[in-house]
Design a protein around this motif. Structure first.
Motif, short mmCIF file in Angstrom:
data_model
loop_
_atom_site.label_atom_id
_atom_site.label_comp_id
_atom_site.label_asym_id
_atom_site.label_seq_id
_atom_site.Cartn_x
_atom_site.Cartn_y
_atom_site.Cartn_z
N SER A 119 0.89 -1.21 0.05
CA SER A 119 -0.44 0.28 0.22
C SER A 119 0.59 1.34 0.47
O SER A 119 1.98 1.45 0.43
CB SER A 119 -0.85 -0.19 0.95
N ARG A 120 0.52 2.05 -0.22
CA ARG A 120 1.09 3.53 -0.33
C ARG A 120 1.51 3.76 0.85
O ARG A 120 2.27 4.50 1.07
CB ARG A 120 0.31 4.58 -1.04
N TRP A 121 0.75 3.45 1.74
CA TRP A 121 0.94 3.77 3.06
C TRP A 121 2.50 3.21 3.55
O TRP A 121 2.72 3.92 4.65
CB TRP A 121 0.01 3.84 3.76
N LEU A 122 2.43 2.06 3.61
CA LEU A 122 3.25 1.17 3.76
C LEU A 122 4.57 1.19 3.11
O LEU A 122 5.70 1.99 4.10
CB LEU A 122 3.54 0.12 3.58
N ALA B 10 10.02 4.55 2.92
CA ALA B 10 10.92 5.78 1.94
C ALA B 10 11.04 6.42 3.23
O ALA B 10 12.27 7.28 2.82
CB ALA B 10 9.88 6.32 1.13
N ARG B 11 10.60 6.34 4.70
CA ARG B 11 11.24 7.31 5.54
C ARG B 11 12.37 7.20 6.36
O ARG B 11 13.34 7.48 7.13
CB ARG B 11 10.43 7.63 6.65
N VAL B 12 12.34 5.11 6.23
CA VAL B 12 13.51 4.72 6.73
C VAL B 12 15.02 3.61 5.72
O VAL B 12 14.38 3.41 5.37
CB VAL B 12 12.61 3.62 7.68
N THR B 13 16.21 4.33 6.25
CA THR B 13 16.49 3.56 5.62
C THR B 13 17.14 2.42 6.56
O THR B 13 16.32 1.69 7.61
CB THR B 13 17.95 4.48 6.37
N PRO B 14 17.79 1.57 5.46
CA PRO B 14 17.47 0.07 6.20
C PRO B 14 18.44 -0.33 7.05
O PRO B 14 18.20 -1.16 7.32
CB PRO B 14 18.84 -0.78 4.42
N ASP B 15 19.80 0.87 7.85
CA ASP B 15 20.63 0.39 8.48
C ASP B 15 19.55 0.72 10.20
O ASP B 15 19.62 -0.13 10.91
CB ASP B 15 22.08 1.28 8.81
N ARG B 16 18.99 1.56 9.88
CA ARG B 16 17.68 1.48 11.12
C ARG B 16 16.71 1.15 11.07
O ARG B 16 16.36 1.55 12.48
CB ARG B 16 17.73 3.32 10.51
N LEU B 17 15.85 0.44 10.35
CA LEU B 17 15.54 -0.36 9.88
C LEU B 17 15.95 -1.54 11.14
O LEU B 17 15.64 -2.27 11.54
CB LEU B 17 14.54 -1.18 9.11
N ALA B 18 17.44 -1.81 10.42
CA ALA B 18 17.78 -2.88 11.06
C ALA B 18 18.06 -2.98 12.44
O ALA B 18 17.81 -3.72 13.23
CB ALA B 18 19.10 -3.57 10.62
N GLN B 19 18.07 -1.68 13.67
CA GLN B 19 18.40 -1.14 14.24
C GLN B 19 17.39 -1.37 15.05
O GLN B 19 17.42 -1.66 16.35
CB GLN B 19 19.13 0.04 14.19
N ALA B 20 16.05 -1.14 14.87
CA ALA B 20 14.11 -0.95 15.08
C ALA B 20 14.45 -2.21 15.12
O ALA B 20 13.89 -3.28 16.52
CB ALA B 20 13.68 0.30 14.61
#
Length: 221
Positions: free
Chosen positions: A93-96, A101-111
């Protein structure tokens, strides 16, 4: 609270006018900012708290706190529900997509790592850390955390968040005799807090690049 939202550089409207217009505006702006993460909701809450601090009503600050935390909670739940629809859908979906789009892969991995370690408690910290809400929410979505479980952690997060930014507003209101001066101080402080992590990441990233602008590897450092 309309004086807080407008930050009038002079005399504020009567308290009855501020409350009649400002309270609904505060709720809508914070809810919108939670749903569309571009509105500076922290600055809005701090500004509203400054004006409430200078009002005669003993319940003004309590109303600002309750409205801010409730609006943030409802906005978070709406965004999470919309994100869940994208996770369940084969086409997304466009929301997902907007969250990704607002999260870089490294920050997502940390989260995701923090979520695995601390579970729901990481949600509380995610709202207190500038730019920490969206990476943790995306991690929860990808982990397929149920909405009810997300809501339990997010409720505490929104209460802590509203209290923190309200304290910033109270501090600004107590330091200056005029409400508009406190609003300026509170907004400046919240913007500084919000910008600090991005500046720090940029400085760290800049220090890890060679003369050609390429990121250095560990063995090249």
């Amino acid at each position: 609270m309309t004086g807080a939202l407008l930050a009038a550089a002079g005399e504020l409207p009567p308290e009855s006018t501020q409350q009649a217009v400002g309270y609904p505006s505060l709720f809508l702006l914070v809810a919108l900012g939670a749903l569309v993460p571009v509105v500076p909701t922290g600055a809005i809450v701090s500004s509203a708290a400054v004006v409430a601090f200078h009002q005669s009503s003993p319940f003004s600050l309590l109303v600002v706190f309750l409205l801010s935390s409730a609006a943030a909670f409802l906005g978070d739940l709406a965004l999470y529900w919309l994100g869940q629809r994208g996770v369940r859908s084969r086409n997304g979906s466009r929301w997902l997509a907007a969250l990704r789009a607002r999260v870089t892969p490294d920050r997502l991995a940390q989260a995701q790592e923090r979520l695995d370690t601390h579970q729901v408690s990481v949600l509380v910290l995610s709202r207190l850390v500038p730019a920490g809400r969206i990476p943790v929410m995306l991690a929860c979505l990808l982990a397929r955390m149920p909405l009810r479980r997300f809501a339990r952690g997010d409720a505490a997060a929104c209460l802590a968040w509203a209290a923190t930014y309200q304290l910033i507003g109270i501090l600004g209101g107590s330091l200056f005799p005029e409400p508009w001066q406190g609003v300026v101080a509170a907004v400046g402080l919240t913007v500084l807090i919000s910008a600090a992590p991005a500046v720090w990441r940029r400085l760290r990233g800049g220090g890890r690049r060679d003369g050609d602008g390429r990121a250095l590897r560990h063995e090249d450092a």
